[in-house]
Design a protein around this motif. Structure first.
Motif, PDB file in Angstrom:
ATOM      1  N   LEU A 431     -43.314 -66.929   8.614  1.00 50.39           N
ATOM      2  CA  LEU A 431     -42.201 -66.690   7.589  1.00 50.39           C
ATOM      3  C   LEU A 431     -42.592 -67.014   6.014  1.00 50.39           C
ATOM      4  O   LEU A 431     -41.470 -67.365   5.370  1.00 50.39           O
ATOM      5  N   PHE A 432     -43.817 -66.998   5.681  1.00 50.02           N
ATOM      6  CA  PHE A 432     -44.225 -67.387   4.462  1.00 50.02           C
ATOM      7  C   PHE A 432     -44.460 -65.716   3.743  1.00 50.02           C
ATOM      8  O   PHE A 432     -45.361 -65.090   4.112  1.00 50.02           O
ATOM      9  N   THR A 433     -43.592 -65.534   2.638  1.00 47.46           N
ATOM     10  CA  THR A 433     -44.182 -64.272   1.977  1.00 47.46           C
ATOM     11  C   THR A 433     -45.231 -64.750   1.160  1.00 47.46           C
ATOM     12  O   THR A 433     -45.654 -65.734   0.845  1.00 47.46           O
ATOM     13  N   ALA A 434     -45.967 -63.623   0.806  1.00 43.04           N
ATOM     14  CA  ALA A 434     -47.160 -63.868  -0.304  1.00 43.04           C
ATOM     15  C   ALA A 434     -46.939 -64.579  -1.453  1.00 43.04           C
ATOM     16  O   ALA A 434     -47.897 -65.633  -1.579  1.00 43.04           O
ATOM     17  N   GLU A 435     -45.621 -64.701  -2.178  1.00 40.09           N
ATOM     18  CA  GLU A 435     -45.380 -65.625  -3.219  1.00 40.09           C
ATOM     19  C   GLU A 435     -45.274 -67.108  -2.564  1.00 40.09           C
ATOM     20  O   GLU A 435     -45.721 -67.898  -3.462  1.00 40.09           O
TER      21      GLU A 435
END
Length: 639
Positions: A431-435
């Protein structure tokens, strides 16, 4: 801004928005905190639970909307993490809860306890305190320290993690708040301390709003569930079981409505793409409706996905993983951690380690892993061991690296069970976005850091997982998925945890550190240990004089040994009569508590006016406190 005080409504949020860039973290929030409530805030990691607590505490200002606080209402918040700036004597830290008056009291306390008393300075600070009639507050600090079994002269920096949390709770309580706001209050507490905190908060007379990852703690306390989901806040009266049932019904209804909407939108999109003749005669009103539907679909915030966990598996270890024979370990000062302990851990075993803070769980782990030499006996490790270690203090994360660097260490991909995955894609499974994956980890929340540790851990091929408090700050959905992964893990697991449900759902046997070097071995999880243990197996919350052992900074202070069962004393007539009547009183109180609780499950209950609902909650709290006291009295007389 304070308003005229309503005896029921303590804090009211009306139309509150709050954002930190991107979609609003909290949007159009309407929420009321009433007297006597115990509200559990739930939601995914990063949903805004801590932010909402800070808004309720007045530490943040909304971007839009209004936060109204009834006149005279005092608020206090316990932070999720121990603040870096907290230092000095325990008395000083607790007194900080009183603001400037607390600083004067701390100075008076320090001057009056000095070896050489500066009488002039003492007189000056005494005059300041007397000018605001502050000695009653000094007494309140002393009473709070006594209530939480804390030593006011102890050095805060030298305390264990659990004791530091108790000191910070005392700081929150000393101002006698009407609304107590707790962010992960069970972090770094042992099982005995969590049980104590549950009982303490059940008897808390004010309103309580709390965030917790401990499902058993949540079920024991919550009288209302407030959920944050995609910026929206919804309130669910009643307990956790009622929330779970009604939330599932709501999610199903939402999914059906979204599917119906998407089907209609697809039909309209097909219509608009028809041939030239159809376009010449198309209905302009229908075109406008299609444009509105496109905007509505574009604004829909999808429910956050679930973490997709998969552990990289190493080669199979030998059948015998660890063998300990008559192992003992004591510190040079004579404190015994383990005495004549023997066990055999086989491939596939899932072992839970439990005990009071300071009982030596981390020390026992090090002995079993061969990282610490026993003072007597021997530990033999099996063949082909590949160990992956989860550290509760997150020391394995490099603060100067972002999430990508912490997991891939300069590579662009990770290999999980023979399959290569790009590191950003792998982190998206957690659940980590690229940002967020590229952001400095100093900007990550506690839950995000724990997910990052899990991502790093499971990228390492292993056949022996060692996990020290992996559940802190994780949301319920991630906890349940972690339970499933560990239940299916083909290797061996050593798990230190104070999460009672997590232990019950994961481990197959339990090692309990019971004091004075005794390590008990039990089949099953926490609840099985409760049934089998010698009584009492875990000491109650310990005094503030205890410190972290100098020899192992990650091991907390040692509890008292389990006391031998004393001979039963002879009761006088009055006590014997009271003991005879207690079972009937307990039965009556249990019936009253059950009836009051059952009434809250009736949908019609919440159609009553606010005063009646609050009075009902206060009555339930009072009856529950009477029941707890009756049980305690029965135990005392039986003893």
């Amino acid at each position: 801004m304070a308003h005229a005080r309503d005896p029921l409504r303590m804090i009211t949020l009306q139309g509150v928005d709050y954002g930190v860039g991107g979609p609003l973290l909290l949007e159009a929030v309407d929420l009321t905190v009433e007297a006597g409530e115990r509200i559990a805030l739930i939601g995914r990691n990063g949903a805004g639970k801590s932010t909402l607590l800070k808004l309720l505490a007045g530490e943040l200002k909304p971007d839009d909307g209004e936060v109204r606080v009834a006149g005279g209402v005092r608020r206090a918040r316990l932070e999720q993490e121990v603040p870096a700036g907290a230092q000095g004597a325990v008395f000083d830290v607790v007194a900080q809860g009183l603001g400037e008056l607390g600083a004067w009291l701390a100075e008076f306390h320090r001057l009056s306890h000095a070896a050489a008393v500066d009488t002039a300075a003492l007189a000056r600070v005494q005059a300041k305190i007397e000018a605001v009639q502050g000695w009653r507050a000094d007494q309140r600090v002393a009473e709070t320290l006594a209530r939480l079994a804390l030593d006011g002269d102890a050095d805060f920096a030298g305390l264990s993690g659990g004791l530091k949390r108790r000191v910070l709770l005392a700081r929150a309580l000393v101002s006698a708040p009407d609304v107590l706001l707790l962010d992960e209050p069970t972090n770094h507490l042992d099982i005995a301390a969590i049980d104590w905190l549950e009982g303490f908060l059940k008897g808390w007379p004010g309103a309580l709003v709390f965030v917790t990852h401990d499902r058993r703690f949540l079920r024991a306390l919550a009288t209302r569930i407030v959920e944050i989901d995609r910026g929206q806040v919804s309130s669910w009266p009643g307990d956790w079981a009622n929330y779970e049932r009604r939330r599932e019904e709501r999610l199903n209804a939402q999914a059906q409505e979204a599917a119906r909407f998407d089907k209609l939108l697809a039909q309209e999109e097909a219509w608009i793409r028809q041939g030239i003749k159809a376009r010449r005669t198309r209905d302009e009103g229908r075109v406008r409706r299609l444009e509105a539907m496109r905007r509505e679909r574009g604004q829909r915030r999808e429910q956050a996905g679930n973490v997709r966990m998969e552990a990289a598996q190493g080669q199979a270890s030998g059948k015998k993983v660890i063998e300990a024979r008559e192992v003992s370990f004591a510190y040079p000062d004579g404190r015994r951690i383990v005495c004549d302990f023997s066990t055999t851990i086989l491939r596939g075993d899932r072992i839970g380690l439990i005990g009071a803070n300071g009982s030596g769980k981390t020390t026992l782990l090090k002995l079993l892993l061969g990282e610490l030499a026993p003072t007597a006996g021997e530990v033999k490790l099996g063949s082909n061991l590949q160990v992956a270690y989860f550290d509760q203090y997150r020391a394995t994360l490099r603060e100067d690296w972002n999430a990508i660097e912490n997991v891939a260490e300069g590579r662009e991909s990770v290999t999980i069970n023979g399959r290569q995955k790009h590191v950003i894609g792998y982190l998206q499974e957690f659940l980590f976005t690229a940002e967020r994956a590229r952001a400095p980890i100093t900007r990550l929340s506690g839950g995000e850091r724990n997910r990052l540790l899990l991502a790093r851990l499971f990228a390492q091929p292993s056949n022996l997982l060692v996990m020290d408090e992996p559940t802190n700050d994780l949301d319920v959905e991630t906890l349940e998925l972690l339970e499933e992964l560990l239940a299916d893990y083909p290797g061996t697991l050593l798990l230190v945890s104070h999460d009672r449900d997590f232990l019950d759902h994961v481990v197959t046997s339990t090692l309990a550190l019971e004091g004075d070097g005794r390590v008990g071995e039990y089949v099953g999880g926490y609840s099985d240990w409760l049934r089998q243990r010698p009584a009492p197996a875990v000491a109650p919350p310990t005094s503030g004089r205890e410190r972290e052992p100098a020899h192992d900074s990650r091991t907390d202070a040692v509890p008292a040994a389990a006391a031998a069962t004393p001979a039963r004393r002879k009761l006088g007539y009055k006590d014997a009569r009271e003991l005879e009547q207690l079972p009937a009183r307990i039965e009556a109180l249990e019936a009253q508590v059950a009836a009051l609780t059952q009434a809250m499950h009736d949908p019609a209950f919440y159609q009553r006016d606010g005063a009646a609902i609050a009075a009902h909650g206060v009555e339930l709290t009072r009856r529950q406190a009477e029941l707890d006291a009756a049980y305690a009295r029965w135990a005392a007389l039986e003893g």
